[in-house]
Design a protein around this motif. Structure first.
Motif: not given
Length: 325
Positions: A68-79, A124-128
């Protein structure tokens, strides 16, 4: 050592990406790539990773095939790494943590948790940093990717609007645990706060909570993408019309946050907003929350047609009709 919850402001840098669930994965993918102009950047399992041309990370949207439809995970980057650890500790003290996970493309260790309403979230903090292939390399080195020149050509992921049983409880969590701040809200005559717009940095809103009239939990109102200009919103309406995309309402201008907008439904049934300007910039460190009354909101938008009923009733996943009895 400072108090763990002391001075949490700005410990979340920004909204990173959002996962959208769709029962029509091929049609939804076509919508986001061909109609909105996002670029594919990999796939894994039932998910395809998509990015807007001005977001700097691996992906802006994770599109996942689902029942079905909807939202999964929302990701926020820490500083920072330290800020990430402090916000994780704040979430865990509130009993909403799930735990650490690895393996998401473009990201380092990610902490998963739920807001009070049950929406899945990640820190999360580490990102590509995105490194475009030759055919997507921009002329200007301070731009993440060349403008695709396809469809609407949305510039970046802007915000997520959740439906919740209690908007204020979730807005309070964003402020107290994640360091956000409520920029605007709606207070009904009963005293109930029916909607809150929260932000982390200078953009005036990142996460929004509005009360779900069905009394359900964990549902989505919409995700929003920023366009480069207001004229792009008008062009988007023509593009949607030509491609058989359902236009729910707009283009109009919101009174709250003063956003020029268009709302459409992507083929999986989720509401998508195209918006510009994407909220005002707030520089005041002592910003006072703007509170709208029920009478003020009854006037509808700043200008344009009156808000249609489906804007207050449609959410994803859909709620089955109640059996008579």
């Amino acid at each position: 050592m400072p108090e763990p919850d002391a001075s949490p402001r700005h410990e979340i840098a920004h909204l990173g990406h959002v996962e959208l669930l769709t029962p029509e994965p091929e049609k939804s993918l076509d919508f986001f790539v061909r109609v909105l102009g996002l670029t594919e950047n990999g796939a894994a399992g039932d998910s395809v990773y998509l990015r807007t041309w001005d977001d700097y990370e691996h992906h802006s949207l994770k599109l996942t095939a689902a029942a079905t439809s909807g939202v999964g995970a929302t990701a926020l980057r820490a500083s920072s790494e330290a800020a990430l650890r402090r916000r994780v500790a704040a979430v865990e003290r509130r009993g909403l943590g799930i735990g650490w996970a690895e393996g998401e493309p473009g990201l380092g260790p990610t902490y998963r948790f739920r807001d009070p309403d049950g929406h899945l979230m990640e820190l999360y903090w580490e990102t590509e940093r995105y490194r475009p292939p030759a055919h997507l390399r921009p002329a200007l080195k301070n731009q993440a990717q060349a403008y695709p020149g396809r469809g609407v050509g949305v510039r970046r992921l802007d915000h997520v609007n959740y439906l919740a049983r209690e908007a204020a409880a979730n807005g309070g969590f964003v402020c107290e645990a994640l360091g956000g701040r409520v920029t605007e809200q709606i207070r009904l005559d009963s005293g109930v706060i029916s909607g809150q717009w929260t932000h982390f940095a200078q953009k005036s809103y990142d996460l929004v909570y509005t009360n779900d009239r069905t009394g359900s939990s964990g549902r989505l109102h919409h995700i929003a993408f920023a366009t480069d200009t207001r004229e792009d919103i008008l062009r988007a309406a023509d593009i949607a019309l030509d491609n058989g995309i359902f236009i729910e309402t707009g283009p109009h201008k919101h009174a709250i946050q003063q956003t020029f907008f268009l709302y459409v439904y992507e083929p999986g049934g989720n509401r998508v907003e195209l918006c510009n300007p994407t909220g005002r910039l707030i520089f005041a460190p002592d910003w006072e929350t703007v509170t709208w009354t029920e009478a003020e909101r009854a006037k509808g938008q700043a200008w344009g047609l009156k808000t249609i009923e489906s804007f207050h009733t449609h959410g994803t996943p859909p709620v089955p009709p109640r059996a008579p009895g």
